[in-house]
Design a protein around this motif. Structure first.
Motif, PDB file in Angstrom:
ATOM      1  N   VAL A 363      11.503  43.592  20.266  1.00 58.89           N
ATOM      2  CA  VAL A 363      12.575  44.430  19.717  1.00 58.89           C
ATOM      3  C   VAL A 363      13.850  43.601  19.748  1.00 58.89           C
ATOM      4  O   VAL A 363      14.162  42.967  20.763  1.00 58.89           O
ATOM      5  N   LEU A 364      14.571  43.578  18.641  1.00 57.69           N
ATOM      6  CA  LEU A 364      15.846  42.873  18.560  1.00 57.69           C
ATOM      7  C   LEU A 364      16.962  43.899  18.778  1.00 57.69           C
ATOM      8  O   LEU A 364      17.051  44.889  18.044  1.00 57.69           O
ATOM      9  N   LYS A 365      17.802  43.657  19.801  1.00 55.66           N
ATOM     10  CA  LYS A 365      18.766  44.671  20.210  1.00 55.66           C
ATOM     11  C   LYS A 365      20.203  44.152  20.111  1.00 55.66           C
ATOM     12  O   LYS A 365      20.541  43.144  20.740  1.00 55.66           O
ATOM     13  N   PRO A 366      21.056  44.839  19.343  1.00 53.30           N
ATOM     14  CA  PRO A 366      22.486  44.477  19.304  1.00 53.30           C
ATOM     15  C   PRO A 366      23.226  45.105  20.480  1.00 53.30           C
ATOM     16  O   PRO A 366      22.671  45.915  21.227  1.00 53.30           O
ATOM     17  N   GLN A 367      24.498  44.744  20.638  1.00 49.75           N
ATOM     18  CA  GLN A 367      25.309  45.281  21.743  1.00 49.75           C
ATOM     19  C   GLN A 367      25.883  46.635  21.345  1.00 49.75           C
ATOM     20  O   GLN A 367      27.089  46.808  21.209  1.00 49.75           O
ATOM     21  N   ARG A 368      25.019  47.615  21.151  1.00 52.05           N
ATOM     22  CA  ARG A 368      25.475  48.927  20.717  1.00 52.05           C
ATOM     23  C   ARG A 368      24.789  50.025  21.503  1.00 52.05           C
ATOM     24  O   ARG A 368      23.634  49.898  21.907  1.00 52.05           O
ATOM     25  N   GLU A 369      25.514  51.131  21.697  1.00 52.68           N
ATOM     26  CA  GLU A 369      24.964  52.340  22.295  1.00 52.68           C
ATOM     27  C   GLU A 369      24.866  53.401  21.202  1.00 52.68           C
ATOM     28  O   GLU A 369      25.416  53.262  20.125  1.00 52.68           O
ATOM     29  N   GLU A 385      15.887  34.883  10.424  1.00 52.59           N
ATOM     30  CA  GLU A 385      15.846  33.797   9.436  1.00 52.59           C
ATOM     31  C   GLU A 385      17.244  33.514   8.906  1.00 52.59           C
ATOM     32  O   GLU A 385      17.613  32.365   8.654  1.00 52.59           O
ATOM     33  N   ASN A 386      18.034  34.568   8.770  1.00 45.54           N
ATOM     34  CA  ASN A 386      19.404  34.396   8.279  1.00 45.54           C
ATOM     35  C   ASN A 386      20.347  33.872   9.356  1.00 45.54           C
ATOM     36  O   ASN A 386      21.324  33.178   9.047  1.00 45.54           O
ATOM     37  N   LEU A 387      20.056  34.205  10.613  1.00 50.96           N
ATOM     38  CA  LEU A 387      21.006  33.895  11.686  1.00 50.96           C
ATOM     39  C   LEU A 387      20.549  32.804  12.635  1.00 50.96           C
ATOM     40  O   LEU A 387      21.301  32.451  13.555  1.00 50.96           O
ATOM     41  N   LYS A 388      19.358  32.259  12.436  1.00 54.22           N
ATOM     42  CA  LYS A 388      18.794  31.378  13.462  1.00 54.22           C
ATOM     43  C   LYS A 388      19.635  30.142  13.750  1.00 54.22           C
ATOM     44  O   LYS A 388      19.597  29.613  14.866  1.00 54.22           O
ATOM     45  N   ASN A 389      20.416  29.693  12.789  1.00 52.54           N
ATOM     46  CA  ASN A 389      21.265  28.527  13.022  1.00 52.54           C
ATOM     47  C   ASN A 389      22.741  28.896  13.149  1.00 52.54           C
ATOM     48  O   ASN A 389      23.612  28.021  13.113  1.00 52.54           O
ATOM     49  N   SER A 390      22.991  30.186  13.308  1.00 54.90           N
ATOM     50  CA  SER A 390      24.373  30.681  13.380  1.00 54.90           C
ATOM     51  C   SER A 390      24.670  31.276  14.751  1.00 54.90           C
ATOM     52  O   SER A 390      23.799  31.875  15.386  1.00 54.90           O
ATOM     53  N   THR A 391      25.923  31.137  15.174  1.00 54.81           N
ATOM     54  CA  THR A 391      26.321  31.754  16.435  1.00 54.81           C
ATOM     55  C   THR A 391      26.258  33.277  16.364  1.00 54.81           C
ATOM     56  O   THR A 391      26.286  33.952  17.397  1.00 54.81           O
ATOM     57  N   GLU A 392      26.141  33.838  15.166  1.00 55.93           N
ATOM     58  CA  GLU A 392      26.044  35.292  15.017  1.00 55.93           C
ATOM     59  C   GLU A 392      24.815  35.849  15.731  1.00 55.93           C
ATOM     60  O   GLU A 392      24.785  37.025  16.092  1.00 55.93           O
ATOM     61  N   ARG A 393      23.823  35.014  15.949  1.00 55.78           N
ATOM     62  CA  ARG A 393      22.608  35.502  16.623  1.00 55.78           C
ATOM     63  C   ARG A 393      22.898  35.905  18.066  1.00 55.78           C
ATOM     64  O   ARG A 393      22.160  36.693  18.651  1.00 55.78           O
ATOM     65  N   THR A 394      23.978  35.377  18.650  1.00 55.26           N
ATOM     66  CA  THR A 394      24.274  35.675  20.046  1.00 55.26           C
ATOM     67  C   THR A 394      24.795  37.103  20.238  1.00 55.26           C
ATOM     68  O   THR A 394      25.015  37.538  21.370  1.00 55.26           O
ATOM     69  N   ALA A 395      24.970  37.822  19.132  1.00 49.80           N
ATOM     70  CA  ALA A 395      25.336  39.237  19.234  1.00 49.80           C
ATOM     71  C   ALA A 395      24.133  40.096  19.601  1.00 49.80           C
ATOM     72  O   ALA A 395      24.284  41.293  19.855  1.00 49.80           O
ATOM     73  N   TYR A 396      22.941  39.477  19.654  1.00 56.90           N
ATOM     74  CA  TYR A 396      21.700  40.210  19.942  1.00 56.90           C
ATOM     75  C   TYR A 396      21.027  39.654  21.195  1.00 56.90           C
ATOM     76  O   TYR A 396      21.320  38.544  21.640  1.00 56.90           O
ATOM     77  N   ILE A 397      20.095  40.444  21.719  1.00 57.31           N
ATOM     78  CA  ILE A 397      19.116  39.942  22.686  1.00 57.31           C
ATOM     79  C   ILE A 397      17.731  40.324  22.174  1.00 57.31           C
ATOM     80  O   ILE A 397      17.597  41.193  21.296  1.00 57.31           O
ATOM     81  N   LEU A 398      16.715  39.687  22.716  1.00 56.20           N
ATOM     82  CA  LEU A 398      15.335  40.018  22.353  1.00 56.20           C
ATOM     83  C   LEU A 398      14.639  40.611  23.580  1.00 56.20           C
ATOM     84  O   LEU A 398      14.841  40.154  24.705  1.00 56.20           O
ATOM     85  N   MET A 399      13.826  41.628  23.338  1.00 57.36           N
ATOM     86  CA  MET A 399      13.130  42.306  24.421  1.00 57.36           C
ATOM     87  C   MET A 399      11.673  42.511  24.047  1.00 57.36           C
ATOM     88  O   MET A 399      11.344  42.740  22.875  1.00 57.36           O
TER      89      MET A 399
END
Length: 486
Positions: A363-369, A385-399
């Protein structure tokens, strides 16, 4: 002679009769919600969505969830008191997630000022699913811990009697006996009352900071009424009210509409859309700077972010917060699912590759409630695929994706047809704590659990708030975790 639940579920005539009884019973017992058409009117209400029958939970896992809650209370509190950990953990996230960055900026401003208030109040809810492994074992795995606006403590206090009556009508007396009493509203109010008492002013009020759309107001009212029983005055205000009439005196006491506020209880402020203007952010900063007890304060709010959850699951991190309590560490860690960073670098790159190779396992989880934000399956591939080389991916975690076993049940929702669904359930456990200075003066699992009934095919969530039996299973109806219900 009693029957089996499987037989009841297949008896269409009986189910049709029970449906009407169940809805009337929910209304009689106050399992209520305002309607979508008139969300702010007390003139029209309906039953809150709920499952027709309570959901079974193994006794051992149920008690495990209750037993670990006071440890999670202490963990959240200790994380909130560790500026170095919060700054290091959220460093990458605040660069790409504007909402978390705005919260963090308030945190830093408050840190740089003298802390006027030594009383800390936390009311949280830890949510779990039962994970079934390929070898047939079942374990309790935490989905998240909600440190702000944790909902359904009020409605969950009313559903045991609703389910008991339904089970009697369905001729399921043994299950009826297994439904536990459950009163989280009273437990949450005990925490609020303790903090109010420590604040030390009988004239000061508890202010519920609420949203402009208040469909879930009855969930709030049960906690409010518990406070009024103790002669603790309560007011309800929105951000715009605080903007318009809020002020601090020379001692940083908070006044709203001319009334001193002892506690700001946030049932709002957990999503970006809650802050409709810069004035909303200014009001949040003013409240955080004030002498009022905040539930939660800004550091506790940040302690509930997904990034903090992921970092706490790293090897050796829990030991930093419980250096001399190996049993506490073991009990907390036993509930963790696999959590993985998406920070830039080799470790984050491995996480991306892992998710792209087997997206259905995660599950890909953003910093949201507030629910409805997580990403699953093929959509994980599209995002990464869109974010793998971008710092934007750090807005998520994987679980790791938890694998619960579906349960057959009916979901009752106003205006929706009645049909048998394959449901997945969440178990929620409420915690309350109060700290004054360095002393934890109140720390309880306040006894209530909630379950969410989820239609496996459609992802439809329903409130299930009945509490189950300590012996065989937990029962309860709970609802969708959407923001409008906080």
């Amino acid at each position: 002679m009693s029957v089996k639940r499987e037989d009841v579920l297949k008896d269409e005539n009986l189910i049709t009769n029970i449906e009407e009884v169940a809805k009337d019973t929910a209304l009689l017992h106050g399992v209520l919600m305002r309607t979508k058409e008139t969300p702010n009117s007390p003139e029209v209400a309906s039953y809150a969505p709920f499952t027709l029958f309570p959901t079974p939970v193994p006794t051992v896992l149920f008690h495990q969830a209750l037993a670990v809650q006071t440890h999670f209370n202490r963990l959240v509190d200790r994380v909130s008191q560790n500026p170095g950990f919060l700054e290091e953990t959220l460093a990458s996230t605040i660069k790409v997630d504007n909402f978390t960055a705005r919260l963090f900026n308030i945190y830093k401003q408050v840190q740089h000022e003298h802390h006027p208030q030594s009383i800390v109040l936390g009311l949280n809810r830890s949510d779990y699913m039962l994970d079934h492994s390929p070898d047939g074992g079942t374990s309790l795995k935490q989905i998240e811990i909600n440190t702000i606006a944790a909902s359904f403590g009020g409605l969950a206090s009313r559903t045991p009697d609703v389910h008991r009556h339904i089970l009697k009508v369905a001729n399921l007396p043994e299950e009826c006996n297994n439904v536990l009493d459950n009163n989280p509203a009273a437990g949450l109010a005990r925490g609020l009352a303790k903090a109010w008492e420590l604040y030390g002013s009988e004239r000061a009020v508890v202010m519920f900071l609420v949203e402009d759309v208040q469909r879930n107001i009855y969930d709030h009212r049960y906690v409010e009424n518990e406070l009024w029983k103790r002669n603790i005055p309560v007011i309800r205000r929105q951000f715009e009210d605080v903007c318009r009439t809020g002020s601090l005196d020379e001692s940083k006491r908070l006044f709203v509409d001319g009334r001193e506020v002892a506690i700001v209880y946030f049932r709002n402020g957990y999503m970006p859309q809650n802050y409709t203007s810069e004035k909303s952010w200014e009001a949040r900063l003013m409240m955080e700077r004030s002498l009022a007890v905040k539930c939660p304060d800004i550091s506790t709010h940040l302690s509930g972010t997904k990034k903090v959850q992921q970092e706490l699951a790293r090897r050796g991190v829990l030991e930093r917060f419980f250096p001399d309590e190996p049993e506490t560490v073991a009990q907390i860690r036993a509930t963790f699912a696999g959590l993985y960073t998406l920070d830039m670098g080799e470790e984050g790159d491995k996480t991306v590759a892992m998710a792209l190779a087997n997206p259905d396992r995660y599950v890909l989880k953003p910093q949201r409630e507030g629910g409805g934000n997580n990403i699953y399956g093929s959509e994980i591939c599209e995002v990464l695929e869109n974010l793998k080389n971008s710092t934007e991916r750090t807005a998520y975690i994987l679980m790791d994706k938890i694998q619960p076993v579906p349960v057959q049940n009916y979901l009752l929702r106003s205006g929706a047809p009645l049909r048998l669904n394959s449901c997945l359930s969440e178990l929620g456990v409420f915690g309350a704590y109060v700290r004054k200075g360095k002393d934890m003066v109140f720390n309880e699992c306040v006894g209530s659990t909630q379950l969410r009934g989820v239609n496996k095919k459609e992802g439809d969530k329903t409130v299930a708030m009945a509490l189950a039996n300590p012996d065989r299973y937990v029962l309860k109806p709970q609802r969708e975790g959407g923001g409008e219900y906080h």
